[in-house]
Write an enzyme that holds these catalytic residues in place. Structure first.
Site, PDB file in Angstrom:
ATOM      1  N   GLN A 123      -4.663  -1.663  -7.371  1.00  0.00           N
ATOM      2  CA  GLN A 123      -5.453  -0.898  -6.453  1.00  0.00           C
ATOM      3  C   GLN A 123      -5.852   0.241  -7.134  1.00  0.00           C
ATOM      4  O   GLN A 123      -5.404   1.179  -8.130  1.00  0.00           O
ATOM      5  CB  GLN A 123      -4.382  -0.213  -5.566  1.00  0.00           C
ATOM      6  CG  GLN A 123      -5.216   0.586  -4.361  1.00  0.00           C
ATOM      7  CD  GLN A 123      -3.938   1.068  -3.302  1.00  0.00           C
ATOM      8  OE1 GLN A 123      -3.531   2.451  -3.406  1.00  0.00           O
ATOM      9  NE2 GLN A 123      -3.868   0.627  -2.266  1.00  0.00           N
ATOM     10  N   SER A 166      -7.016   4.767  -0.241  1.00  0.00           N
ATOM     11  CA  SER A 166      -7.320   3.787  -0.859  1.00  0.00           C
ATOM     12  C   SER A 166      -8.710   3.365  -0.841  1.00  0.00           C
ATOM     13  O   SER A 166      -9.177   3.431   0.003  1.00  0.00           O
ATOM     14  CB  SER A 166      -6.355   2.457  -0.291  1.00  0.00           C
ATOM     15  OG  SER A 166      -5.208   2.832  -0.112  1.00  0.00           O
ATOM     16  N   ASP A 178       0.878  -1.130   0.163  1.00  0.00           N
ATOM     17  CA  ASP A 178       0.048   0.053   0.076  1.00  0.00           C
ATOM     18  C   ASP A 178       0.936   1.106  -0.084  1.00  0.00           C
ATOM     19  O   ASP A 178       0.379   2.412  -0.010  1.00  0.00           O
ATOM     20  CB  ASP A 178      -0.916   0.066   1.327  1.00  0.00           C
ATOM     21  CG  ASP A 178      -2.128   1.111   1.076  1.00  0.00           C
ATOM     22  OD1 ASP A 178      -2.532   1.280   0.032  1.00  0.00           O
ATOM     23  OD2 ASP A 178      -2.433   1.548   2.000  1.00  0.00           O
TER      24      ASP A 178
END
Length: 299
Positions: free
Chosen positions: A292, A242, A218
C-alpha cells in the site's frame, strides 16, 4: 440486504465501541451487499463512522461485488485498487461491476464505487480455478503468540485516545508496543507487527473470509511508515489517507483464526509512504501479501 442486515450493518441496534461476535456480525452484514440490478450493488456504512468511509470497508465491499459475478469454484488470487476520493459515510455506495473477461482458467473483474455521481474507488480483481504447480514461501518471523499479548483494549486503557471508541470487529494484538503509545522520538525501525483475527466466528464462505482479510489489511499497515519518524495519528499534525492498495492471496485461510501481519516500510518521500505486509497463519504458512502507498502529510 434485509432490514435486519441493514440494522446490523449500520449499528442501529447496538451500542458503539467494544468488539466480540455482535460487532463482527455487523461487519458480515456490512459486506452483504444489496443487488439493485445486474452488475450493480449497493452498500452502506456504519452509523459510528469517522468523517470518511474506512478504506478497508470500501475495498471489502467492492471485492464482494466482484466475487458475486464469478463462479464459486474460482478463487480471488489478487486485487489492485485506487482510493480516488474520500467516501461519505452518510449515504450508500453504489458498486458497478465490469465483467472484463471470463477465460478457461482466469476471470477478471473491474469495480467502480460511486457516490454523488462520482467515482470514489476502483478495484481490479483476478480469480482463478484451483491448479497445482511449484511452491515455496517465506518463513514466519519468530514472535510471541497472540495469547501471550495484551488485547487492544488493555493496551489503550486510560489513555483517552479518541479512535479507540469505535466498534472493533477485528481483534488486534500488537507484538511490540505501538509507536503511538511509546511516543519515542528519533528513528526506529520502519516495521510493525500485529496478530489479528475476526473477533468471533465467521460462516464457512471462502469469499467472505477473503473480504474480511481485505477489510483488515488496511489496518495498522501505515503504522510502519510513521514508526520511523516519531509522528503519530492522534497528534493532530498528521494527515493520512490510503492512495492505493494491492493484495495477493497465496493459500487458503480463515480470517477468524489468528494471522500475523508483518509490516515494513521500504520508503517514504513526496508526502507519500510505501508499506508492505505479509500475512502468516499461526502454523507459519504465508497466506497473503499486501502493498500500500499512503498519503502522509506531516504539518
Amino acid at each position: 440486504m434485509t432490514e435486519m442486515a441493514r440494522k446490523a450493518a449500520t449499528g442501529l441496534d447496538e451500542n458503539p465501541g467494544g468488539g466480540g461476535q455482535p460487532v463482527l456480525d455487523r461487519l458480515v452484514a456490512l459486506l452483504d451487499l444489496e443487488k439493485i440490478e445486474e452488475n450493480y450493488y449497493r452498500g452502506v456504512s456504519p452509523v459510528h463512522s469517522p468523517v470518511r468511509v474506512f478504506g478497508g470497508q470500501v475495498a471489502g465491499q467492492a471485492l464482494v461485488a466482484a466475487g458475486r459475478t464469478v463462479p464459486e469454484e474460482r478463487r480471488v488470487h489478487s486485487l489492485h485498487a485506487y482510493f480516488i476520493r474520500g467516501g461519505d459515510p452518510s449515504v450508500p455506495i453504489v458498486y458497478e461491476v465490469d465483467r472484463i473477461r471470463d477465460g478457461r482458467s482466469f476471470t477478471t473483474r473491474r469495480v467502480v464505487a460511486v457516490q454523488h455521481g462520482k467515482a470514489i474507488f476502483s478495484l481490479s480483481a483476478s480469480f482463478q480455478k484451483d491448479e497445482g504447480g511449484i511452491e515455496h514461501a517465506d518463513t514466519m518471523p519468530d514472535v510471541p503468540g497472540p495469547e501471550a499479548l495484551p488485547t487492544f483494549a488493555e493496551r489503550v486503557e486510560g489513555l483517552g485516545l479518541g479512535f479507540t471508541e469505535r466498534p472493533r470487529p477485528i481483534d488486534v494484538r500488537y507484538v511490540n508496543e505501538p509507536p503511538w503509545i511509546t511516543r519515542e522520538t528519533g528513528q526506529r525501525p520502519a516495521t510493525n507487527r500485529v496478530w489479528m483475527r475476526a473477533d468471533g466466528k465467521l460462516p464457512d464462505d471462502q469469499l467472505l473470509h477473503v473480504c474480511v482479510l481485505t477489510y483488515a489489511s488496511d489496518m495498522t499497515l501505515l503504522d510502519s511508515v510513521l514508526a520511523r519518524h516519531g509522528v503519530y495519528w492522534d497528534d493532530n499534525n498528521v494527515l493520512g489517507a490510503s492512495l492505493d492498495h494491492a493484495l495477493w492471496f497465496h493459500r487458503p485461510f480463515r480470517a477468524d483464526e489468528w494471522l500475523l501481519y508483518d509490516c515494513a516500510s521500504p520508503s517514504a518521500s513526496g508526502a507519500r509512504g510505501l508499506a508492505t505486509g505479509r500475512f502468516f497463519a499461526q502454523d507459519g504458512t504465508l497466506v497473503a501479501t499486501v502493498v500500500q502507498e499512503g498519503l502522509l502529510r506531516v504539518r
